[in-house]
Design an enzyme around this catalytic site. Structure first.
Site, PDB file in Angstrom:
ATOM      1  N   ASN A  79     -30.555  22.255 -26.252  1.00 34.75           N
ATOM      2  CA  ASN A  79     -31.084  22.629 -24.932  1.00 34.75           C
ATOM      3  C   ASN A  79     -31.101  24.155 -24.814  1.00 34.75           C
ATOM      4  OD1 ASN A  79     -28.468  23.518 -23.697  1.00 34.75           O
ATOM      5  ND2 ASN A  79     -27.933  21.387 -24.179  1.00 34.75           N
ATOM      6  N   PHE A  98     -20.002  21.940 -13.747  1.00 35.07           N
ATOM      7  CA  PHE A  98     -21.280  22.540 -13.388  1.00 35.07           C
ATOM      8  C   PHE A  98     -22.288  21.407 -13.289  1.00 35.07           C
ATOM      9  CE2 PHE A  98     -21.748  27.193 -13.424  1.00 35.07           C
ATOM     10  CZ  PHE A  98     -20.410  27.529 -13.552  1.00 35.07           C
ATOM     11  N   ASP A 142     -18.169  11.669 -21.945  1.00 31.55           N
ATOM     12  CA  ASP A 142     -18.262  12.700 -20.902  1.00 31.55           C
ATOM     13  C   ASP A 142     -16.938  13.468 -20.911  1.00 31.55           C
ATOM     14  OD1 ASP A 142     -18.203  14.168 -18.482  1.00 31.55           O
ATOM     15  OD2 ASP A 142     -19.828  12.909 -17.734  1.00 31.55           O
TER      16      ASP A 142
HETATM   17  O1  PMT Z   1     -25.681  28.971 -20.816  1.00 34.30           O
HETATM   18  P1  PMT Z   1     -26.606  29.663 -19.838  1.00 34.30           P
HETATM   19  O2  PMT Z   1     -27.958  29.997 -20.453  1.00 34.30           O
HETATM   20  O3  PMT Z   1     -25.961  30.855 -19.211  1.00 34.30           O
HETATM   21  O4  PMT Z   1     -26.943  28.626 -18.672  1.00 34.30           O
HETATM   22  C1  PMT Z   1     -25.923  28.204 -17.821  1.00 34.30           C
HETATM   23  C2  PMT Z   1     -26.018  26.712 -17.536  1.00 34.30           C
HETATM   24  C3  PMT Z   1     -27.293  26.435 -16.755  1.00 34.30           C
HETATM   25  C4  PMT Z   1     -25.995  25.895 -18.828  1.00 34.30           C
HETATM   26  C5  PMT Z   1     -24.741  26.351 -16.698  1.00 34.30           C
HETATM   27  O5  PMT Z   1     -24.739  27.119 -15.508  1.00 34.30           O
HETATM   28  C6  PMT Z   1     -24.687  24.860 -16.365  1.00 34.30           C
HETATM   29  O6  PMT Z   1     -25.288  24.383 -15.420  1.00 34.30           O
HETATM   30  N1  PMT Z   1     -23.919  24.092 -17.187  1.00 34.30           N
HETATM   31  C7  PMT Z   1     -23.815  22.637 -17.073  1.00 34.30           C
HETATM   32  C8  PMT Z   1     -25.011  21.978 -17.713  1.00 34.30           C
HETATM   33  C9  PMT Z   1     -24.929  20.473 -17.703  1.00 34.30           C
HETATM   34  O7  PMT Z   1     -24.789  19.902 -18.731  1.00 34.30           O
HETATM   35  O8  PMT Z   1     -24.937  19.927 -16.515  1.00 34.30           O
HETATM   36  P2  PMT Z   1     -24.850  18.296 -16.277  1.00 34.30           P
HETATM   37  O9  PMT Z   1     -25.227  18.154 -14.871  1.00 34.30           O
HETATM   38  O10 PMT Z   1     -25.668  17.603 -17.306  1.00 34.30           O
HETATM   39  O11 PMT Z   1     -23.329  17.957 -16.538  1.00 34.30           O
HETATM   40  C10 PMT Z   1     -22.367  17.944 -15.480  1.00 34.30           C
HETATM   41  C11 PMT Z   1     -21.048  18.462 -15.977  1.00 34.30           C
HETATM   42  O12 PMT Z   1     -20.486  17.549 -16.942  1.00 34.30           O
HETATM   43  C12 PMT Z   1     -21.099  19.799 -16.652  1.00 34.30           C
HETATM   44  O13 PMT Z   1     -19.958  20.531 -16.235  1.00 34.30           O
HETATM   45  C13 PMT Z   1     -21.033  19.473 -18.136  1.00 34.30           C
HETATM   46  O14 PMT Z   1     -20.388  20.525 -18.857  1.00 34.30           O
HETATM   47  C14 PMT Z   1     -20.184  18.214 -18.143  1.00 34.30           C
HETATM   48  N2  PMT Z   1     -20.509  17.278 -19.247  1.00 34.30           N
HETATM   49  C15 PMT Z   1     -21.725  16.687 -19.327  1.00 34.30           C
HETATM   50  C16 PMT Z   1     -21.985  15.767 -20.315  1.00 34.30           C
HETATM   51  C17 PMT Z   1     -20.963  15.474 -21.240  1.00 34.30           C
HETATM   52  N3  PMT Z   1     -21.167  14.609 -22.212  1.00 34.30           N
HETATM   53  N4  PMT Z   1     -19.773  16.064 -21.150  1.00 34.30           N
HETATM   54  C18 PMT Z   1     -19.522  16.964 -20.174  1.00 34.30           C
HETATM   55  O15 PMT Z   1     -18.420  17.523 -20.118  1.00 34.30           O
END
Ligand code: PMT
Length: 400
Positions: free
Chosen positions: A210, A322, A306
């Site tokens: 991504n 996030f 997750d």
């Molecule tokens: O890296 P940059 O270019 O500076 O951009 C920053 C960013 C946009 C990546 C950052 O600000 C951000 O939003 N990060 C989270 C991206 C994400 O995966 O969001 P999500 O809504 O899909 O996931 C929710 C949360 O669960 C996140 O905290 C993620 O880290 C966590 N997650 C998700 C899937 C997974 N399998 N394990 C996780 O821990």
């Protein structure tokens, strides 16, 4: 060890005999890892040429508010936003008076008004001018507005007299500037973080990834260090320098990130999940490069663990997630906050055309917790990171 790594500093130089010392100051700031842009007043250019500062900073020097060429390269508002801090050294009595009265009649005074970055002045003037009641009243005014005043020092002056009014020595100026970036909000606190993308291998040459650059996470790691925390950063494949004092563990895939988090977790108090972790990865990774054969091609994917939800489920750590969303930011973020049982979530839009979110220097965050909400407007990620760390520190302390 550098004290200002990656910090973007505007060095303002005003017209006093100590202006020559600003050249040495600029060199020291760069040695400390700062990226420095110099802004000179017209009278400063009578003492030292802009060329000196251009050569030492590696950037054109800004002198004129109405210079269309300079405005086209980096306009004064952009420059004001770019700065992590502004240091005016030397600052004359005249400049301090204009600053105190909010007079914006040249580029440097306009920048000072237009910036929200911490602003420091290092006075340098004859000791009688310094002790004059009008100068002292101006200094009092700017201190009341939370501007920083570095010095002046007592000693021999260029005019041959002795007294208070000398520019602080360069190492002292550097130390005082560095101290603007540190606080003790998270001292004795251990933070484990993830940042960047994950790459899920399809075959030896292809992967699912991504657009995450890691900038948001690295900025948070830096801000956490400045707040006195001990930081371990688990980073996906990114090409960013490790912030000073941060322990970095490099991983590629979601599975590797999962494993690294599990083995580091017991050494942490706060877990911040900035990484854009792939939700799915290929069921099978092909040992050889897949050749094109038919018109279509299907890939079977399996769900990744997750990581964040697992950490939060233990109930032992203060967890910050996030949410990267393309629509319904608030609903989706609040749903993730509740579903993953997080203490806090920072939501950002990632599919706008604006220069924000993924792979940008900028972002905007809507931060939610169980009974509250704060909107952090679009700003540089370094600035947002500091605000987010302040918020995390406040809530973490309340919980403990
Ligand atoms: O890296 P940059 O270019 O500076 O951009 C920053 C960013 C946009 C990546 C950052 O600000 C951000 O939003 N990060 C989270 C991206 C994400 O995966 O969001 P999500 O809504 O899909 O996931 C929710 C949360 O669960 C996140 O905290 C993620 O880290 C966590 N997650 C998700 C899937 C997974 N399998 N394990 C996780 O821990």
């Amino acid at each position: 060890m550098q004290t200002l790594p990656g910090k973007q500093i505007i060095l303002g130089v005003t017209g006093g005999i100590a202006a020559y010392k600003a050249a040495e100051l600029l060199r020291r700031l760069r040695d400390e890892g700062a990226d420095v842009r110099v802004v000179m007043t017209q009278s400063a250019t009578e003492f030292v040429t802009p060329l000196t500062f251009q050569a030492l900073s590696g950037h054109p020097v800004h002198t004129d508010l109405l210079d269309t060429e300079a405005e086209a390269a980096m306009g004064h508002i952009e420059l004001a936003r770019w700065a992590d801090a502004i240091l005016v050294a030397p600052a004359t009595a005249n400049f301090i008076a204009r600053l105190a009265q909010g007079i914006a009649n040249d580029l440097l005074s306009t920048l000072c008004l237009a910036s929200t970055a911490p602003l420091a002045v290092a006075p340098a003037m004859n000791h009688v001018m310094w002790s004059d009641s009008s100068t002292q009243a101006n200094i009092k005014l700017i201190r009341e507005r939370n501007l920083h005043v570095f010095g002046p020092a007592f000693g021999d002056q260029a005019c041959g007299e002795t007294g208070e009014g000398r520019l602080l020595e360069v190492p002292q100026l550097v130390d005082q500037l560095a101290s603007l970036f540190s606080n003790e909000l998270l001292s004795n606190t251990r933070i484990l973080m993830t940042a960047g993308p994950t790459y899920e291998a399809i075959d030896p040459v292809r992967f699912i990834g991504n657009h995450s650059s890691g900038r948001m996470g690295f900025a948070i790691a830096q801000a956490a260090i400045e707040a006195g925390a001990c930081v371990t950063l688990i980073a996906g494949p990114v090409s960013l320098a490790t912030p000073d004092k941060v322990t970095r563990i490099d991983v590629k895939s979601a599975a590797e990130m999962h494993q690294a988090v599990q083995s580091e977790l017991e050494n942490c108090d706060i877990f911040i999940s900035t990484a854009a972790v792939a939700d799915y990865s290929p069921v099978e990774v092909q040992a050889r490069k897949i050749k094109k054969s038919s018109d279509s091609f299907s890939l079977q994917l399996k769900r990744n663990p997750d990581i964040l939800a697992e950490v939060a489920a233990t109930g032992q750590y203060f967890t910050v997630g996030f949410a990267a969303e393309t629509e319904q930011l608030q609903d989706n973020a609040q749903h993730k906050l509740a579903a993953k049982k997080l203490d806090m979530i920072a939501a950002n839009q990632v599919a706008t055309d604006a220069d924000s979110g993924f792979n940008s220097e900028y972002n905007a965050l809507d931060v939610y917790w169980a009974d509250g909400y704060l909107q952090l407007e679009r700003a540089r990620k370094t600035e947002l990171a500091r605000k987010l760390i302040e918020l995390i520190a406040e809530h973490y302390k309340t919980r403990h």
